[in-house]
Motif scaffolding. Structure first.
Motif, PDB file in Angstrom:
ATOM      1  N   ALA A 180      36.924  34.989  51.808  1.00 59.96           N
ATOM      2  CA  ALA A 180      37.388  34.805  50.780  1.00 59.96           C
ATOM      3  C   ALA A 180      38.655  36.069  50.495  1.00 59.96           C
ATOM      4  CB  ALA A 180      36.519  34.096  49.821  1.00 59.96           C
ATOM      5  N   HIS A 181      39.743  34.719  50.440  1.00 58.06           N
ATOM      6  CA  HIS A 181      40.956  36.655  49.488  1.00 58.06           C
ATOM      7  C   HIS A 181      41.647  36.291  48.438  1.00 58.06           C
ATOM      8  CE1 HIS A 181      40.361  36.637  54.684  1.00 58.06           C
ATOM      9  NE2 HIS A 181      39.999  37.527  54.904  1.00 58.06           N
ATOM     10  N   PRO A 182      40.348  37.047  47.416  1.00 57.44           N
ATOM     11  CA  PRO A 182      40.886  36.692  45.870  1.00 57.44           C
ATOM     12  C   PRO A 182      41.738  38.281  46.194  1.00 57.44           C
ATOM     13  CG  PRO A 182      38.647  37.627  45.813  1.00 57.44           C
ATOM     14  CD  PRO A 182      38.989  37.305  47.495  1.00 57.44           C
ATOM     15  N   TRP A 183      42.945  37.690  46.077  1.00 56.85           N
ATOM     16  CA  TRP A 183      43.634  39.023  46.355  1.00 56.85           C
ATOM     17  C   TRP A 183      44.376  38.950  45.230  1.00 56.85           C
ATOM     18  CZ3 TRP A 183      47.545  38.886  51.478  1.00 56.85           C
ATOM     19  CH2 TRP A 183      46.579  39.112  52.690  1.00 56.85           C
ATOM     20  N   LEU A 184      44.966  39.906  44.356  1.00 55.12           N
ATOM     21  CA  LEU A 184      45.646  40.383  43.652  1.00 55.12           C
ATOM     22  C   LEU A 184      47.643  41.791  44.415  1.00 55.12           C
ATOM     23  CD1 LEU A 184      46.190  40.035  40.507  1.00 55.12           C
ATOM     24  CD2 LEU A 184      45.115  42.642  40.395  1.00 55.12           C
ATOM     25  N   ASN A 185      48.384  40.648  44.072  1.00 55.26           N
ATOM     26  CA  ASN A 185      49.864  41.698  44.895  1.00 55.26           C
ATOM     27  C   ASN A 185      50.446  41.822  42.819  1.00 55.26           C
ATOM     28  OD1 ASN A 185      49.560  41.624  47.372  1.00 55.26           O
ATOM     29  ND2 ASN A 185      48.957  39.981  47.130  1.00 55.26           N
ATOM     30  N   LEU A 186      50.617  43.161  43.023  1.00 55.46           N
ATOM     31  CA  LEU A 186      51.535  43.754  41.770  1.00 55.46           C
ATOM     32  C   LEU A 186      52.321  44.652  41.838  1.00 55.46           C
ATOM     33  CD1 LEU A 186      48.483  44.593  39.421  1.00 55.46           C
ATOM     34  CD2 LEU A 186      49.341  42.218  39.841  1.00 55.46           C
ATOM     35  N   PHE A 187      53.710  44.184  41.185  1.00 51.82           N
ATOM     36  CA  PHE A 187      54.919  44.936  40.757  1.00 51.82           C
ATOM     37  C   PHE A 187      54.609  46.103  39.955  1.00 51.82           C
ATOM     38  CE2 PHE A 187      57.689  41.847  43.186  1.00 51.82           C
ATOM     39  CZ  PHE A 187      57.192  42.955  44.796  1.00 51.82           C
ATOM     40  N   VAL A 188      54.750  47.141  40.539  1.00 50.17           N
ATOM     41  CA  VAL A 188      54.617  48.126  38.667  1.00 50.17           C
ATOM     42  C   VAL A 188      55.621  48.824  38.756  1.00 50.17           C
ATOM     43  CG1 VAL A 188      52.509  50.165  38.000  1.00 50.17           C
ATOM     44  CG2 VAL A 188      51.919  48.215  39.413  1.00 50.17           C
ATOM     45  N   PRO A 189      55.691  49.435  37.547  1.00 54.38           N
ATOM     46  CA  PRO A 189      56.852  50.554  36.935  1.00 54.38           C
ATOM     47  C   PRO A 189      56.664  51.669  37.265  1.00 54.38           C
ATOM     48  CG  PRO A 189      56.846  48.736  34.987  1.00 54.38           C
ATOM     49  CD  PRO A 189      55.328  48.251  36.180  1.00 54.38           C
ATOM     50  N   ARG A 190      57.475  52.350  37.654  1.00 55.69           N
ATOM     51  CA  ARG A 190      57.610  53.764  38.718  1.00 55.69           C
ATOM     52  C   ARG A 190      56.620  54.304  37.174  1.00 55.69           C
ATOM     53  NH1 ARG A 190      60.459  57.991  37.525  1.00 55.69           N
ATOM     54  NH2 ARG A 190      60.193  59.670  38.945  1.00 55.69           N
TER      55      ARG A 190
ATOM     56  N   LEU B   8      45.887  45.128  46.105  1.00 58.46           N
ATOM     57  CA  LEU B   8      44.872  44.271  46.041  1.00 58.46           C
ATOM     58  C   LEU B   8      44.463  43.887  47.503  1.00 58.46           C
ATOM     59  CD1 LEU B   8      44.211  45.697  42.457  1.00 58.46           C
ATOM     60  CD2 LEU B   8      44.674  47.236  44.235  1.00 58.46           C
ATOM     61  N   LEU B   9      43.818  44.302  48.418  1.00 57.85           N
ATOM     62  CA  LEU B   9      44.078  42.927  49.484  1.00 57.85           C
ATOM     63  C   LEU B   9      42.616  42.768  49.558  1.00 57.85           C
ATOM     64  CD1 LEU B   9      47.047  43.620  51.964  1.00 57.85           C
ATOM     65  CD2 LEU B   9      46.562  42.245  49.293  1.00 57.85           C
ATOM     66  N   HIS B  10      41.341  41.678  48.831  1.00 59.34           N
ATOM     67  CA  HIS B  10      40.238  42.147  48.922  1.00 59.34           C
ATOM     68  C   HIS B  10      39.347  41.286  49.852  1.00 59.34           C
ATOM     69  CE1 HIS B  10      40.524  44.465  44.568  1.00 59.34           C
ATOM     70  NE2 HIS B  10      41.663  42.936  44.295  1.00 59.34           N
ATOM     71  N   SER B  11      38.411  41.140  50.368  1.00 60.61           N
ATOM     72  CA  SER B  11      37.865  40.641  51.372  1.00 60.61           C
ATOM     73  C   SER B  11      36.140  40.357  50.646  1.00 60.61           C
ATOM     74  CB  SER B  11      37.276  40.622  51.975  1.00 60.61           C
ATOM     75  OG  SER B  11      39.115  41.292  52.976  1.00 60.61           O
ATOM     76  N   ALA B  12      36.028  38.857  50.858  1.00 58.57           N
ATOM     77  CA  ALA B  12      34.755  38.573  49.646  1.00 58.57           C
ATOM     78  C   ALA B  12      33.837  38.710  50.735  1.00 58.57           C
ATOM     79  CB  ALA B  12      34.445  37.579  48.775  1.00 58.57           C
ATOM     80  N   GLY B  13      32.270  37.828  50.898  1.00 63.53           N
ATOM     81  CA  GLY B  13      31.715  37.359  51.572  1.00 63.53           C
ATOM     82  C   GLY B  13      30.254  38.206  51.447  1.00 63.53           C
ATOM     83  N   GLY B  14      30.106  38.120  52.309  1.00 62.46           N
ATOM     84  CA  GLY B  14      28.560  38.582  52.584  1.00 62.46           C
ATOM     85  C   GLY B  14      28.179  39.261  50.921  1.00 62.46           C
ATOM     86  N   ALA B  15      27.625  40.903  50.529  1.00 64.98           N
ATOM     87  CA  ALA B  15      27.028  40.924  49.465  1.00 64.98           C
ATOM     88  C   ALA B  15      28.400  40.893  48.671  1.00 64.98           C
ATOM     89  CB  ALA B  15      27.363  42.364  49.917  1.00 64.98           C
ATOM     90  N   VAL B  16      29.615  40.628  48.771  1.00 66.98           N
ATOM     91  CA  VAL B  16      30.282  40.950  47.886  1.00 66.98           C
ATOM     92  C   VAL B  16      31.043  39.214  47.367  1.00 66.98           C
ATOM     93  CG1 VAL B  16      32.788  41.435  47.343  1.00 66.98           C
ATOM     94  CG2 VAL B  16      31.098  42.644  48.772  1.00 66.98           C
TER      95      VAL B  16
END
Length: 536
Positions: free
Chosen positions: A394-404, A458-466
């Protein structure tokens, strides 16, 4: 929106005339080119077979359904009624036109290489179109590569006409045969052209050339009415700008005319380590504001996201020890292309660029590699993760554009307080700046209002202990922090649950977005998986 039982009844009535429908079989139908839509603004549809009858299949086999109801994210699973494996664009046009003309329209989603992360390319109880089926059925051109044609024009220069179903890795291989290449990329190349152009298409070249959607001359688009329309900045421009970054809401991209430039032979690939976030971001902003580099990115190094195999084992060990002491490090990644004309001066050019930077003394690491190997760098990581069973998780990613103006606050509130101190997830955590001026304001893509903003992946990877649910809770915590702190982020690959959230996301573009939907997909047939106009 069609109800499942109405959709099933409609499809049965449509196809029962030509075949018997039995469980576990495919449905086939005859199609005359004369039945397809035509207008003065529409491109000519591909020629039919010699007997003028075109055939396609709607697959209801479990294998088809399972594939079409899953994606890279492995979070959402929405079962379609069937899957279309088209042999031509006419097959897709017929499907869309059939839905549009029905009193109970069914939803349709175009699926590329299945790299969405939250079901965006799914169609619950509808039809999923496997776009890559076109890759094996289109007639080959002079390049010998199906669906990719390189050309030159006195006004445009070099360009490539590319099928929406084509993978960027194949676009790279084909154009390199001509000594050319697109100028704007994504980090991972096993994505379809239509898929990335429906979002934006970003990487470390974006500061210099803009996203991929800023490097398109022309499109062929199959609208939600089943009309195949050519469009550009000067021809059917409303559709052109709607589709670019339009999340598949207005049409299916069947062809894109992509900007090409001379391809370099090799690259100097450099990574520098920072302990101080302010120095890190100041140097990134400096580098994207001066000429010289072709690529600038950055990422975090933490206990759960250690230095990778770019570094020699001894260097990686030193960096990871420093990360353990500090809790978090920041790595600036820079690339300069070169070939024979500057092979003798490239090192001196880089030294001049890096002299003004404030990375940790002694912590600069360099590689020299081919242009192809650099652009295809994530593929090697993919194969390594596949080998140990860590790619298909599972890849519960969160991609954001943040103001400088708020990136320092974001660092403290998210990178330090959440990613570092909570230490709940692993993956790749990207952070690098972009220039707003390189983006087309008229496109459907949404970015912050400031002239410079940061991409945070934030390219998270789930699985195993996560556990996936823990990461999802963390993502929600990050979004709540931004909202409470007044950080006006915008999501990339947006994912919202309510119409009000979508309205806030689009801001002053929402009205135009709605108007374009009513114009090009009035029955809301396309891309239901985005859940913008319906919870379906």
């Amino acid at each position: 929106m069609a109800q499942p039982h109405l959709l099933h009844a409609y499809l049965l009535s449509l196809f029962i005339l030509v075949t018997c429908l039995t469980p576990g079989t495919s449905v086939r139908w005859g199609l005359k080119t004369s039945s397809l839509p035509s207008s003065s603004s529409s491109s000519s549809l591909p020629s039919s077979s010699p007997n003028e009858t075109l055939a396609s299949s709607l697959c209801t086999d479990p294998s088809c359904i399972i594939t079409a109801s899953s994606d890279y994210g492995e979070i959402v699973q929405d079962l379609p009624f069937g899957v279309l494996n088209p042999s031509s664009i006419s097959d897709i046009a017929h499907l869309v036109k059939s839905s549009y003309n029905s009193s109970s329209p069914f939803t349709i989603a175009a699926r590329g290489n299945g790299h969405s992360v939250r079901g965006q390319a799914m169609a619950k109880d509808g039809v999923v179109v496997e776009m890559t089926s076109l890759n094996s059925s289109r007639g080959g051109g002079v390049d010998g590569n199906v669906g990719i044609r390189v050309s030159w024009d006195v006004s445009l220069g070099f360009y490539a006409d590319v099928g929406g179903e084509q993978l960027w890795i194949d676009v790279l291989r084909t154009t390199l045969d001509h000594g050319l290449a697109p100028v704007s990329w994504t980090d991972y190349l096993y994505l379809t052209v239509g898929g990335t152009l429906s979002n934006a298409g970003i990487s470390g070249q974006t500061f210099r050339h803009g996203p991929q959607i800023s490097n398109v001359h022309e499109l062929d688009v199959l609208t939600g009415k089943g009309e195949l329309v050519s469009c550009s900045k000067s021809m059917n421009s409303d559709l052109f700008y709607a589709v670019l970054g339009g999340l598949g809401q207005f049409g299916i991209i069947t062809r894109a005319r992509i900007v090409l430039d001379k391809a370099p032979n090799r690259v100097k690939w450099v990574r520098m380590i920072y302990e101080d976030f302010s120095n890190f971001t100041n140097d990134q902003e400096h580098l994207i504001s001066i000429p010289g580099l072709d690529y600038v990115e950055g990422f975090l190094i933490t206990k759960n996201s250690p230095a990778n195999n770019f570094f020699l084992p001894s260097d990686g060990s030193t960096i990871n020890s420093l990360a353990s002491e500090n809790g978090i490090l920041y790595c600036l990644e820079a690339v300069k292309y070169y070939d024979d004309h500057n092979i003798t001066t490239i090192d001196e050019e880089l030294e001049m660029i890096f002299t003004a930077l404030s990375f940790k003394s002694g912590f600069i690491f360099k590689k020299d590699t081919s242009f192809f190997e650099f652009l295809n760098r994530v593929r090697n990581e993919e194969l390594e993760l596949e080998a140990i069973g860590q790619w298909n998780v599972a890849h519960p990613w969160l991609n954001l554009f943040v103001p400088r103006s708020r990136i320092m606050d974001f660092n403290q509130g998210v990178f330090v307080e959440v990613i570092q101190k909570q230490s709940k997830s692993s993956g790749v955590f990207l952070v690098y700046p972009m220039n707003r001026i390189m983006w087309e304001d008229q496109s459907s893509a949404i970015i912050p209002d400031e002239e410079m903003f940061y991409t945070v992946g934030l390219l998270h990877s789930a699985g195993g202990a996560v556990d996936q649910s823990i990461i999802e809770e963390q993502n929600d915590e990050i979004l709540r922090f931004c909202d409470k702190s007044g950080i006006k982020i915008k999501q990339y690959f947006p994912h919202y649950r309510k119409k009000e959230e979508w309205m806030k996301h689009f801001g002053n573009k929402w009205k135009v977005f709605q108007e374009r939907k009513a114009q090009f997909d009035p029955k809301m047939i396309l891309s239901p998986g985005q859940r913008i106009f319906s919870s379906h």
